[in-house]
Design an enzyme around this catalytic site. Sequence first.
Site, PDB file in Angstrom:
ATOM      1  CB  CYS A 298     -15.340  19.595  59.174  1.00  0.00           C
ATOM      2  SG  CYS A 298     -14.523  19.685  57.454  1.00  0.00           S
TER       3      CYS A 298
ATOM      4  NE  ARG B 131     -22.728  22.093  55.834  1.00  0.00           N
ATOM      5  CZ  ARG B 131     -21.584  21.604  55.126  1.00  0.00           C
ATOM      6  NH1 ARG B 131     -20.871  22.344  54.445  1.00  0.00           N
ATOM      7  NH2 ARG B 131     -21.122  20.455  55.839  1.00  0.00           N
TER       8      ARG B 131
ATOM      9  CG  ASN C 238     -11.335  16.142  60.193  1.00  0.00           C
ATOM     10  OD1 ASN C 238     -10.583  15.862  61.068  1.00  0.00           O
ATOM     11  ND2 ASN C 238     -11.661  15.788  58.932  1.00  0.00           N
TER      12      ASN C 238
ATOM     13  CG  HIS D 204     -10.172  20.297  59.544  1.00  0.00           C
ATOM     14  ND1 HIS D 204      -9.584  19.091  59.001  1.00  0.00           N
ATOM     15  CD2 HIS D 204     -11.397  20.294  58.850  1.00  0.00           C
ATOM     16  CE1 HIS D 204     -10.415  18.566  57.933  1.00  0.00           C
ATOM     17  NE2 HIS D 204     -11.418  19.227  57.966  1.00  0.00           N
TER      18      HIS D 204
ATOM     19  CB  VAL E 153     -19.146  11.428  58.477  1.00  0.00           C
ATOM     20  CG1 VAL E 153     -20.132  11.921  59.273  1.00  0.00           C
ATOM     21  CG2 VAL E 153     -18.269  12.526  57.926  1.00  0.00           C
TER      22      VAL E 153
ATOM     23  CE  LYS F  97     -18.715  23.358  51.042  1.00  0.00           C
ATOM     24  NZ  LYS F  97     -18.146  21.992  51.051  1.00  0.00           N
TER      25      LYS F  97
HETATM   26  P1  A2P Z   1     -21.836   2.813  50.369  1.00  0.00           P
HETATM   27  O1  A2P Z   1     -20.735   2.453  51.167  1.00  0.00           O
HETATM   28  O2  A2P Z   1     -22.812   1.889  50.128  1.00  0.00           O
HETATM   29  O3  A2P Z   1     -21.233   3.292  48.971  1.00  0.00           O
HETATM   30  P2  A2P Z   1     -17.396   8.305  52.332  1.00  0.00           P
HETATM   31  O4  A2P Z   1     -17.901   9.723  52.288  1.00  0.00           O
HETATM   32  O5  A2P Z   1     -16.701   7.889  53.707  1.00  0.00           O
HETATM   33  O6  A2P Z   1     -17.128   8.009  51.028  1.00  0.00           O
HETATM   34  O7  A2P Z   1     -18.933   7.705  52.607  1.00  0.00           O
HETATM   35  C1  A2P Z   1     -19.951   7.941  51.823  1.00  0.00           C
HETATM   36  C2  A2P Z   1     -21.398   7.032  52.551  1.00  0.00           C
HETATM   37  O8  A2P Z   1     -22.537   7.531  51.665  1.00  0.00           O
HETATM   38  C3  A2P Z   1     -21.239   5.631  52.336  1.00  0.00           C
HETATM   39  O9  A2P Z   1     -22.000   4.996  53.358  1.00  0.00           O
HETATM   40  C4  A2P Z   1     -21.874   5.364  51.111  1.00  0.00           C
HETATM   41  O10 A2P Z   1     -22.490   4.279  51.174  1.00  0.00           O
HETATM   42  C5  A2P Z   1     -23.147   6.329  50.965  1.00  0.00           C
HETATM   43  N1  A2P Z   1     -23.849   6.702  49.820  1.00  0.00           N
HETATM   44  C6  A2P Z   1     -23.112   7.167  48.723  1.00  0.00           C
HETATM   45  N2  A2P Z   1     -23.982   7.131  47.674  1.00  0.00           N
HETATM   46  C7  A2P Z   1     -25.210   6.865  48.159  1.00  0.00           C
HETATM   47  C8  A2P Z   1     -26.516   6.596  47.669  1.00  0.00           C
HETATM   48  N3  A2P Z   1     -26.831   7.092  46.363  1.00  0.00           N
HETATM   49  N4  A2P Z   1     -27.576   6.167  48.603  1.00  0.00           N
HETATM   50  C9  A2P Z   1     -27.195   5.956  49.823  1.00  0.00           C
HETATM   51  N5  A2P Z   1     -25.970   5.923  50.094  1.00  0.00           N
HETATM   52  C10 A2P Z   1     -25.043   6.588  49.440  1.00  0.00           C
END
Ligand code: A2P
Length: 337
Positions: A130, A101, A310, A237, A15, A208
Amino acid sequence: MKKYNIAVVGATGMVGRTFLKVLEEMNLPVENYYLFASARSAGKTLQFLGKEYTILELDEHAFDRDIDIALFSAGGSTSEKYAPIAAAKGCVVIDNSSAWRMDPEVPLVVPEVNPDDIKWHKGIIANPNCSTIQAMVALRPLQLAYGIRRVIYSTYQAVSGAGMGGYADLENGIKGEAPKKFNHPIFNNCLPQIDVFLDNGYTKEEMKMVNETRKILGDDSMCITATTVRVPVFDCHSESINVELKKPFDLAELKAILAAAPGLVVQDDPANAFYPMAVTAKGKNETFVGRIRRDESIENGVNLWVVADNIRKGAATNAVQIASKLIEMWENGTIKR
Ligand code: A2P
């Protein structure tokens, strides 16, 4: 016009990357962008708006900077911890997780549907689920014209809704590999489970849809039930929505009302096999509706087939549209910055 500073939290995720694409397209009045992710990504670079941005690590001091709006999509626990920290520093968080939410202090907004709810934000605005967002775009015009008594949702949801891991399970499943994200193979299969099961036998995703619909449409008495299903489709979706209206309707008039609704595109020409599909909705910001037909089994019933991207309208586009609306309200004095 004043220029604002915007942060993207989770900028490396599925996202998050789409936040960046939509921000590039929407051309908001922005001075500086800050891109945050976890320590794993800190220091890496991303191309954005023709420039190279270095990913910053999200920590307690991330919002000590002058940031007006932060778009969060980094999971529920990250939002739970960091959204209040950002809000306390005067930043407005638009949060894509489910963490806030249903909090009565937090508006849950689809800009075409309930933009005025932005006015009572206290620092956090939630982006709905979504599958709920696209349904709202189609249902709001019917609610305004006829009233809605009951809704039955049956969804056909893409693997991208489960993030990078969902995508990988379908790609690897096609090659014969076992799933890692889902409980069962998703290739060649339909999974009648999205998120965890609750005590009432429904999944969290289904509840949800029920609870968020009531909050956004502002009607706790609306009867709603849902079955949400993960299907082997990468993006977009699709939803079958059966609606019982409060008042009688003329089908041609109902179609005209949907055709005039903001953010909604009618694709409904069965004779030419023209209807919304995942492959044609991909990459679009609008919501598409077709197969609009009377439910002949009840008095004021109508069936709809609703499709949207989505990751775009179901997540990134909706969040950036909230940011745009918020800036518009600051600029025209509807709410104070
Ligand atoms: P990172 O790439 O450094 O793990 P998705 O849902 O597509 O897997 O993406 C999750 C997003 O949330 C990624 O950008 C991930 O970063 C970030 N993320 C996950 N855990 C943390 C955290 N503890 N602090 C900051 N960003 C996070």
